[in-house]
Design a protein around this motif. Structure first.
Motif, PDB file in Angstrom:
ATOM      1  N   TRP A  74      22.196  58.013  53.635  1.00 59.91           N
ATOM      2  CA  TRP A  74      21.506  57.443  54.778  1.00 59.91           C
ATOM      3  C   TRP A  74      21.701  58.398  55.950  1.00 59.91           C
ATOM      4  CZ3 TRP A  74      23.415  54.579  50.902  1.00 59.91           C
ATOM      5  CH2 TRP A  74      22.613  53.549  50.398  1.00 59.91           C
ATOM      6  N   VAL A  75      20.602  58.940  56.438  1.00 58.32           N
ATOM      7  CA  VAL A  75      20.622  59.950  57.488  1.00 58.32           C
ATOM      8  C   VAL A  75      19.900  59.390  58.703  1.00 58.32           C
ATOM      9  CG1 VAL A  75      19.904  62.283  58.113  1.00 58.32           C
ATOM     10  CG2 VAL A  75      20.625  61.799  55.770  1.00 58.32           C
ATOM     11  N   LYS A  76      20.547  59.475  59.837  1.00 56.89           N
ATOM     12  CA  LYS A  76      19.919  59.038  61.090  1.00 56.89           C
ATOM     13  C   LYS A  76      19.247  60.245  61.719  1.00 56.89           C
ATOM     14  CE  LYS A  76      21.661  55.571  63.303  1.00 56.89           C
ATOM     15  NZ  LYS A  76      20.663  54.541  63.428  1.00 56.89           N
ATOM     16  N   GLU A  88      26.298  56.809  49.082  1.00 58.04           N
ATOM     17  CA  GLU A  88      26.636  55.960  47.952  1.00 58.04           C
ATOM     18  C   GLU A  88      26.432  56.778  46.679  1.00 58.04           C
ATOM     19  OE1 GLU A  88      24.267  52.325  46.269  1.00 58.04           O
ATOM     20  OE2 GLU A  88      25.330  51.745  48.105  1.00 58.04           O
ATOM     21  N   VAL A  89      27.465  56.864  45.866  1.00 54.06           N
ATOM     22  CA  VAL A  89      27.404  57.604  44.606  1.00 54.06           C
ATOM     23  C   VAL A  89      27.615  56.595  43.494  1.00 54.06           C
ATOM     24  CG1 VAL A  89      28.386  59.496  43.268  1.00 54.06           C
ATOM     25  CG2 VAL A  89      28.391  59.622  45.754  1.00 54.06           C
ATOM     26  N   ASN A 105      31.596  55.624  54.003  1.00 52.98           N
ATOM     27  CA  ASN A 105      31.058  55.315  55.333  1.00 52.98           C
ATOM     28  C   ASN A 105      31.648  56.246  56.376  1.00 52.98           C
ATOM     29  OD1 ASN A 105      29.470  53.039  54.523  1.00 52.98           O
ATOM     30  ND2 ASN A 105      31.377  51.894  54.315  1.00 52.98           N
ATOM     31  N   ASP A 106      31.039  56.240  57.563  1.00 52.87           N
ATOM     32  CA  ASP A 106      31.500  57.045  58.700  1.00 52.87           C
ATOM     33  C   ASP A 106      31.670  58.511  58.319  1.00 52.87           C
ATOM     34  OD1 ASP A 106      31.562  54.765  60.305  1.00 52.87           O
ATOM     35  OD2 ASP A 106      33.585  54.269  59.627  1.00 52.87           O
ATOM     36  N   PRO A 113      31.827  64.822  50.909  1.00 51.33           N
ATOM     37  CA  PRO A 113      32.447  65.510  49.767  1.00 51.33           C
ATOM     38  C   PRO A 113      31.457  66.468  49.112  1.00 51.33           C
ATOM     39  CG  PRO A 113      31.823  63.287  49.156  1.00 51.33           C
ATOM     40  CD  PRO A 113      31.573  63.415  50.624  1.00 51.33           C
ATOM     41  N   LYS A 114      32.016  67.452  48.437  1.00 54.99           N
ATOM     42  CA  LYS A 114      31.164  68.354  47.663  1.00 54.99           C
ATOM     43  C   LYS A 114      30.570  67.552  46.508  1.00 54.99           C
ATOM     44  CE  LYS A 114      33.655  72.527  48.783  1.00 54.99           C
ATOM     45  NZ  LYS A 114      34.403  73.677  48.303  1.00 54.99           N
ATOM     46  N   ALA A 115      29.469  68.043  45.967  1.00 50.64           N
ATOM     47  CA  ALA A 115      28.788  67.315  44.895  1.00 50.64           C
ATOM     48  C   ALA A 115      29.710  67.102  43.693  1.00 50.64           C
ATOM     49  CB  ALA A 115      27.521  68.055  44.478  1.00 50.64           C
TER      50      ALA A 115
END
Length: 139
Positions: A74-76, A88-89, A105-106, A113-115
Motif C-alpha cells: 500500500w503506497v500513499k 502484506e506477504v 506496518n509503519d 525487507p528485501k524480497a
C-alpha cells in the motif's frame, strides 16, 4: 514514514531490494514496478488519481500447480511523492488457500525487507532429516 521525492528513486530502491518482478497497480496496469505505476498515473488525471495505490505481485512463482508467495504494498501518493505504508506477504497453495501470512506496518521504502527476506518470513523452515544409520555387528 519516509518520502521518496520521485517515482524513479522509489522504483530504484525497491528494485535493488529484489522487487524486480511484474506488478499491478490498482488491479490493472501490469508491468515492472516503475512502468506499472507510471502507466496508472498517466491514465488518471491528477485530480482523479487515488492517493492510496495498491501494488500487487508475485515474489515467488513456480507454476500453477505449486505454492506461491504474493506481495501487496500500500503506497500513499501525495503531491508527486511516494510513501510506503504497509506490506502484506502471503504464501498460498496452488488453489489460492492461505498457508502463511505476514503483515508489516509503519514501513518506509528504506526499512522494507528485501524480497528474499519477505519470502523467508512466510516460507516453511526446511525440516532437517535425521540420518538413519544401520547398525552393524562386528565379529
Amino acid at each position: 514514514m519516509e518520502a521518496i521525492s520521485d517515482l524513479n528513486t522509489f522504483a530504484k530502491i525497491l528494485t535493488a531490494k529484489g522487487y524486480d518482478g511484474y506488478f499491478q497497480t490498482q488491479g490493472a496496469y501490469a508491468g515492472k514496478l516503475k512502468d506499472s505505476i507510471s502507466e496508472y498515473l498517466a491514465d488518471n488525471p491528477k485530480g482523479i488519481a487515488k492517493q492510496d495505490l495498491l501494488l500487487t505481485g508475485y515474489l515467488q512463482w513456480a507454476g500453477d500447480d505449486k505454492p506461491r508467495v504474493e506481495c501487496c504494498m500500500w503506497v500513499k501518493y501525495l503531491n508527486g511523492k511516494f510513501f510506503l505504508n504497509k506490506m502484506e506477504v502471503a504464501r498460498k497453495d496452488q488453489f489460492g488457500q492461505l498457508l502463511k501470512q505476514e503483515k508489516l506496518n509503519d514501513l518506509s521504502v528504506v526499512t522494507a525487507p528485501k524480497a528474499k527476506e519477505a519470502i523467508a518470513m512466510v516460507s516453511d523452515a526446511p525440516e532437517q532429516k535425521a540420518v538413519h544409520r544401520q547398525k552393524r555387528f562386528s565379529f
